[in-house]
Each structure stands twice: as structure tokens, then as C-alpha cells.
Design a protein around this motif. Structure first.
Motif, PDB file in Angstrom:
ATOM      1  N   UNK A 161       0.829  -1.206   0.000  1.00 54.82           N
ATOM      2  CA  UNK A 161       0.000   0.000   0.000  1.00 54.82           C
ATOM      3  C   UNK A 161       0.866   1.260   0.000  1.00 54.82           C
ATOM      4  N   UNK A 162       1.965   1.215   0.754  1.00 55.16           N
ATOM      5  CA  UNK A 162       2.882   2.356   0.814  1.00 55.16           C
ATOM      6  C   UNK A 162       3.635   2.504  -0.496  1.00 55.16           C
ATOM      7  N   UNK A 163       4.225   1.407  -0.971  1.00 53.31           N
ATOM      8  CA  UNK A 163       5.053   1.458  -2.180  1.00 53.31           C
ATOM      9  C   UNK A 163       4.257   1.864  -3.412  1.00 53.31           C
ATOM     10  N   UNK A 164       2.999   1.451  -3.489  1.00 56.33           N
ATOM     11  CA  UNK A 164       2.187   1.753  -4.667  1.00 56.33           C
ATOM     12  C   UNK A 164       1.322   3.005  -4.479  1.00 56.33           C
ATOM     13  N   UNK A 165       1.613   3.763  -3.434  1.00 58.05           N
ATOM     14  CA  UNK A 165       1.022   5.099  -3.214  1.00 58.05           C
ATOM     15  C   UNK A 165      -0.483   5.095  -2.985  1.00 58.05           C
ATOM     16  N   UNK A 215       4.045   5.143   5.724  1.00 60.56           N
ATOM     17  CA  UNK A 215       3.728   4.218   6.812  1.00 60.56           C
ATOM     18  C   UNK A 215       2.935   4.892   7.926  1.00 60.56           C
ATOM     19  N   UNK A 216       3.023   6.209   8.034  1.00 60.39           N
ATOM     20  CA  UNK A 216       2.307   6.910   9.107  1.00 60.39           C
ATOM     21  C   UNK A 216       0.999   7.523   8.619  1.00 60.39           C
ATOM     22  N   UNK A 217       0.497   7.067   7.485  1.00 56.93           N
ATOM     23  CA  UNK A 217      -0.805   7.534   7.022  1.00 56.93           C
ATOM     24  C   UNK A 217      -1.857   7.189   8.082  1.00 56.93           C
ATOM     25  N   UNK A 238      -6.489  -7.999  -2.274  1.00 55.74           N
ATOM     26  CA  UNK A 238      -6.775  -7.023  -1.209  1.00 55.74           C
ATOM     27  C   UNK A 238      -6.741  -5.602  -1.754  1.00 55.74           C
ATOM     28  N   UNK A 239      -6.013  -5.363  -2.836  1.00 55.98           N
ATOM     29  CA  UNK A 239      -5.975  -4.024  -3.427  1.00 55.98           C
ATOM     30  C   UNK A 239      -7.313  -3.657  -4.056  1.00 55.98           C
ATOM     31  N   UNK A 240      -8.057  -4.681  -4.492  1.00 55.32           N
ATOM     32  CA  UNK A 240      -9.398  -4.427  -5.037  1.00 55.32           C
ATOM     33  C   UNK A 240     -10.385  -3.986  -3.963  1.00 55.32           C
ATOM     34  N   UNK A 241     -10.012  -4.220  -2.711  1.00 55.36           N
ATOM     35  CA  UNK A 241     -10.894  -3.883  -1.596  1.00 55.36           C
ATOM     36  C   UNK A 241     -10.582  -2.507  -0.994  1.00 55.36           C
ATOM     37  N   UNK A 242      -9.567  -1.830  -1.551  1.00 51.76           N
ATOM     38  CA  UNK A 242      -9.212  -0.506  -1.028  1.00 51.76           C
ATOM     39  C   UNK A 242     -10.336   0.482  -1.303  1.00 51.76           C
TER      40      UNK A 242
END
Length: 553
Positions: A275-279, A284-286, A489-493
Motif C-alpha cells: 500500500x505504501x510502495x504503490x502510493x 507508513x504513518x498515514x 486485497x488491493x481491489x478492496x481498497x
């Protein structure tokens, strides 16, 4: 720190029995994170369990970084983990690194070779997997399993010297390829990795596997109770084998407990890193992440986290807890601690036509009605104010008690006002209200002439401070549209997990500091963002809303 009042659980009962029988002079635990990412709230169960258990029995807890994989580890993560543990309120006795013991581990591996308990294997990773067998079928022995002790010692030393490329050879334990426990089917102990290590640089090019390194580390440090999550239960026989066959003087006891998961939340460092690497998030502190740094930035307090974790308890099974339970403890912790003030998130201008144009009066308002010790503040009031757009409707439904043409409401801490007219722009949108006020209805004067059903909040337009409000929703959506095998899991964002709104706060907020927390009337608890908020641009993160239907059973 708040009173712990330790509740009984199966791990505490084990330790209590060990102390009563004199099995250990001192209880020693450890928290052993791998520095390959940031800690998240799931790790707090292990942190709290290790630190508070040792503290209860006057023991000690070490912080140890299991840094045996240089490809994934970084000094950034080491610093972040230390900061998080300190912020949570825990102090470690000693700071160790697995890399402190690399020479000792190497020597213990040599000992295994000399005892005929380890061998150098040339099978590829895929071949080793193929040879391992399945849960229902035994594995088969490597063709290199019967190398002589002398040949294994020579090859292992050459591995250390860097004569072989990554993946060419590994050191494996010689246990039992027919064992029903796959972890005992000649597991890998060392692999080659020509990568710079954050702590040892290029000194080593072979690194121990976790299952070999961890029991040795525990034994060296004299850990009495090695507490880990339930996924390592099947690894326990290997843990005990390593301690025994490496002839370690101290013999720790591994005990497993269930993991903690939250609804609508990602609790995997690998997935969080993606999630961090792909923006998908800004770092990490989002504040949308369950990382400790993200929760801290959002405004969640360590006291709330500790109370939440304590309430979830310890068991042998993994658990999924409703995130609303965490929010409950946040509200409970903040409600008497933070001042209450007014903020307008989506402003609509109100002109009080019968109020003197140049007059400004200072009104008295309590900072926290449930905690009188927090005192009062002065807030300005004049002819023009801002209210929330949702506090006016042209065609209100029944039981709508806020502003509409002809209706009277109370302004919090101020006067009764009546709406007389709504001014619209060229598109027909209401952009301004004209109201009148009743000077006899000033708050605090004891006025009892009549009652109104609605009370709304406001800020003075002339003195209000502009601010950005960040409202958060669940980062992950779990519903019938996302629960199918083809979805990642990215589809669930959730694409709407963050909403940024421009509004206003009271003028007494102009000098707020990062991480200061407030309750905004009707909107919830907010925290001054420590990363984006400046003196010229205030940014508030909503920690939690004010109300929830959630109740502790």
C-alpha cells in the motif's frame, strides 16, 4: 501508565506456576520484531504481553531485532520500532540484534555438522520444496544428505568465504524426512545472500534462517518464556530441537497465543508495504493505516491502545475484533482529557441583520462541560458568523429542528436566532442566510421565556481561523462485492477513505501545537496533524466521531 490489574490467562498461569515452583529465578521475556516494516496494532498484543508479564513478576524484557534477512531490513525500521515501543509506554531492559550473535550461530551450525546433524545441500529451492513432500505424503532425502562431516565443514566454510553465488547451496538440518511435521523435514538453517546488512555491512554473505536463529538468541539471552503467535506452534518441535542439539545451556519454553485482527483493516506488513510502495497511502504513518505511527498521527493515544489490547484478552485462537471497539476506548480516554470547542467544516455564512455592524462581544464558554477543572474560554461574536451547511434546509422534513425560514434555534454559547431569508447564487444554491437575534436570550443569563428544540454551533466570521479537516473512513471494504476469489486485497481498497474539507475553527486555535487534541462540537475528536499542519495552514485529523452504537459486552 494506567493500572494494569492483570487478568488471568493461560500464559500468565504457566508463568505463575513456574515462579511458584522456583523453576526460574527471574522471568525474562523478549519482543523480537524483524526490522522489515513498521509495527501495527496487532503487534501491540505481543508487546504488552511480554512487557507487562515480566513487569508483574519483577522480571525484565529485552528488545531484540531479528535482523537475519538483509534484503528486507533497514535502519529506518529499527528507529521507527524503538520510537513506537517507547511511545506506547514500555521500557526494554536490553537492546539486542540477532546479528550480534552471527559468530555464535555459525559456531553452533559447525557443531551440528560435526555431530552429523546438518549437511550442505545443492538442491535448488524448487527441488527442496518438491523433495519435502506434502501433509499426507512423506518427503524424500536429498542426494547430498550423506556427505561426510569433512566435506560439509569444508563447503560451509567456503559458503562463508563467499565462494558460491546466492541460491547455489544451503545448510540443512538432518532430522527426519518422513516426519508428519513438515517443519522437521530437514529444514534449511543457512542460505547464501550477498547483500549488505544494515548492522554488519558486508562481513557476512551467509545468514541464518529464523527458525535456527530465534531459539539460539532466546537461549543466549536466558529468555525463560518465548511468547509467539499461534502460527509458530508447529515450529515448536524444531525450536526445541535447535536448543537441544546446539547444546545451549539455557532452555527457553516457547508458548503460542492467538493473533489479533481488526475488521476492515490490513494487518500484514507485506500488504501494508505494498500500500505504501504503490502510493495508495502517503507513507507508513498515514492515519488510515493500523500502524502505530499512523494511529499516533491520527491522534489515537497510547492509553486507549493499551486499554483496548487488554480488553481483547489472550487466548490460543486468532481473533477478529470490530474496529469500533478500539474507537470506543479512544472516546473513553479522550472525553475528560481534551477541550471542547467549535469548528465549522462546511461553512454557510449567516448575517444577523439586527446586530450592530461594528460590535464584537466576547462570550463565555466552558472548555469541557464534563470536566469543570479545564476552565472557560472567551469566544468572539459579531454580526456575521459561519454555520454548517447541513444546519439549514429550505424544505425540511418533519422533526428537523435546525434552521429553516421562520424557525428559531439556539446558537451554542450565544443567542437565539430566527431565519428570515436565504440568499442564492445564479445556480440556485443557498450561499447566505439573513437572520435576526433576540438579545434577551444570551446564554448564561438564565433566560426562561421560551424554549427551542435545536442548538447549532458556529464560528465568528471576522475572527475565524481557516483550517483543513481530514475525515477518514475504513481503508478496506469487506462486503459481498469484494468477497470473491478473484479479488485481491488491493481491489478492496476504499477510494473514499479520505475526505479533505476546508472550514474554520475558533480564533483561540491559532497557536495550536502538533498532536494537540480537541473535541469539535457534534463532529468528533480531532488531532492537529504533526506532518502537514503549519502556523499558516492548520490541518486536523478526525480521530473518531462522537457517537457509536458499539458497547462492551
Amino acid at each position: 501508565m494506567e493500572d494494569k490489574n492483570p487478568s488471568s490467562n493461560f500464559i500468565r498461569n504457566i508463568v505463575l506456576e513456574d515462579v511458584k515452583t522456583g523453576k526460574h529465578d527471574m522471568v525474562i521475556t523478549r519482543f523480537p520484531p524483524e526490522p522489515n516494516g513498521y509495527l501495527h496494532i496487532g503487534h501491540v498484543r505481543a508487546i504488552q504481553l511480554n512487557f507487562e508479564l515480566a513487569d508483574e513478576f519483577n522480571g525484565k524484557t529485552n528488545l531484540r531485532f531479528d535482523d537475519t534477512n538483509p534484503v528486507k531490513e533497514d535502519e529506518e525500521f529499527v528507529k521507527a520500532i524503538k520510537k513506537d515501543i517507547e511511545w506506547l509506554g514500555y521500557e526494554w531492559e536490553n537492546l539486542f540484534f540477532a546479528s550480534d550473535y552471527f559468530e555464535e550461530m555459525y559456531n553452533r551450525a559447525v557443531l551440528l555438522i560435526k555431530k552429523g546433524k546438518a549437511f550442505v545441500c545443492d538442491l535448488t529451492g524448487d527441488e527442496i520444496k518438491e523433495y519435502r513432500g506434502t501433509l499426507t505424503e512423506p518427503g524424500k532425502e536429498s542426494p547430498y544428505r550423506n556427505r561426510t562431516v569433512e566435506e560439509n565443514l569444508d563447503l560451509f566454510e567456503r559458503m562463508r568465504k563467499g565462494e558460491f553465488e546466492d541460491g547455489i547451496k544451503v545448510l540443512r538440518a538432518k532430522i527426519d524426512m518422513t516426519s508428519p511435521n513438515i517443519n522437521l523435514r530437514d529444514p534449511i538453517l543457512y542460505r547464501i545472500s550477498h547483500a549488505t546488512h544494515h548492522n554488519t555491512g558486508d562481513t557476512w554473505c551467509i545468514y541464518p534462517m529464523y527458525d535456527f536463529a530465534h531459539p539460539i538468541e532466546d537461549a543466549i539471552e536466558g529468555v525463560t518464556h518465548s511468547l509467539c503467535t499461534i502460527e509458530f506452534e508447529d515450529h515448536r518441535p524444531l525450536y526445541d530441537w535447535v536448543v537441544r542439539e546446539c547444546e545451549m545451556e539455557k532452555q527457553p519454553r516457547q508458548i503460542e497465543f492467538g493473533e489479533l485482527n481488526l475488521t476492515n483493516t490490513i494487518m500484514s506488513k507485506r500488504k501494508l508495504k505494498k500500500l505504501v510502495d504503490e502510493k495508495y497511502v502517503d507513507n507508513w504513518d498515514d492515519p488510515r493505516l493500523p500502524t502505530i505511527s499512523g494511529l499516533r498521527r491520527r491522534g489515537v493515544t497510547p492509553e486507549a491502545i493499551r486499554s483496548f489490547i487488554r480488553e481483547t484478552g489472550i487466548s490460543k485462537t486468532n481473533s477478529v475484533v470490530d474496529v469500533q471497539m478500539l474507537e470506543h476506548f479512544v472516546r473513553e480516554d479522550l472525553k475528560l482529557k481534551v477541550p471542547r470547542t467549535m469548528a465549522v467544516l462546511k461553512p454557510l455564512k449567516v448575517v444577523i441583520t439586527n446586530y450592530p455592524e461594528d460590535q464584537v462581544e466576547m462570550l463565555e464558554a466552558e472548555n469541557n462541560s464534563e470536566n469543570p477543572e479545564m476552565g472557560n474560554r472567551k469566544i468572539p461574536f459579531s454580526r456575521e458568523i459561519y454555520i454548517e451547511q447541513e444546519d439549514f434546509m429550505e424544505d425540511p422534513p418533519k422533526k428537523y429542528h435546525r434552521l429553516y425560514i421562520g424557525n428559531e434555534v439556539r446558537l451554542k454559547h450565544a443567542y437565539f436566532i430566527t431565519c428570515n431569508d436565504a440568499i442564492k447564487d445564479d445556480q440556485g444554491k443557498v450561499v447566505e442566510l439573513h437572520c435576526t437575534y433576540d438579545p434577551e436570550t444570551k446564554s448564561g443569563t438564565g433566560f426562561t421565556g421560551r424554549k427551542v428544540k435545536g442548538t447549532i454551533h458556529w464560528v465568528d466570521a471576522k475572527h475565524a481561523i481557516p483550517a483543513e479537516f481530514r475525515l477518514y473512513d475504513a481503508l478496506i471494504i469487506e462486503d459481498e462485492t469484494t468477497n470473491n476469489a478473484e479479488k485481491t486485497f488491493l481491489d478492496k481498497v476504499n477510494p473514499h477513505s479520505l475526505e479533505k474539507i476546508q472550514g474554520f475553527v475558533e480564533p483561540n486555535m491559532k497557536d495550536v501545537k502538533p498532536q494537540e487534541k480537541f473535541q469539535f462540537f457534534r463532529h468528533g475528536y480531532f488531532n492537529v496533524d504533526p506532518k502537514c499542519s503549519t502556523k499558516d495552514k492548520l490541518v486536523y485529523n478526525r480521530i473518531v466521531s462522537l457517537k457509536s452504537s458499539f458497547k462492551i459486552e
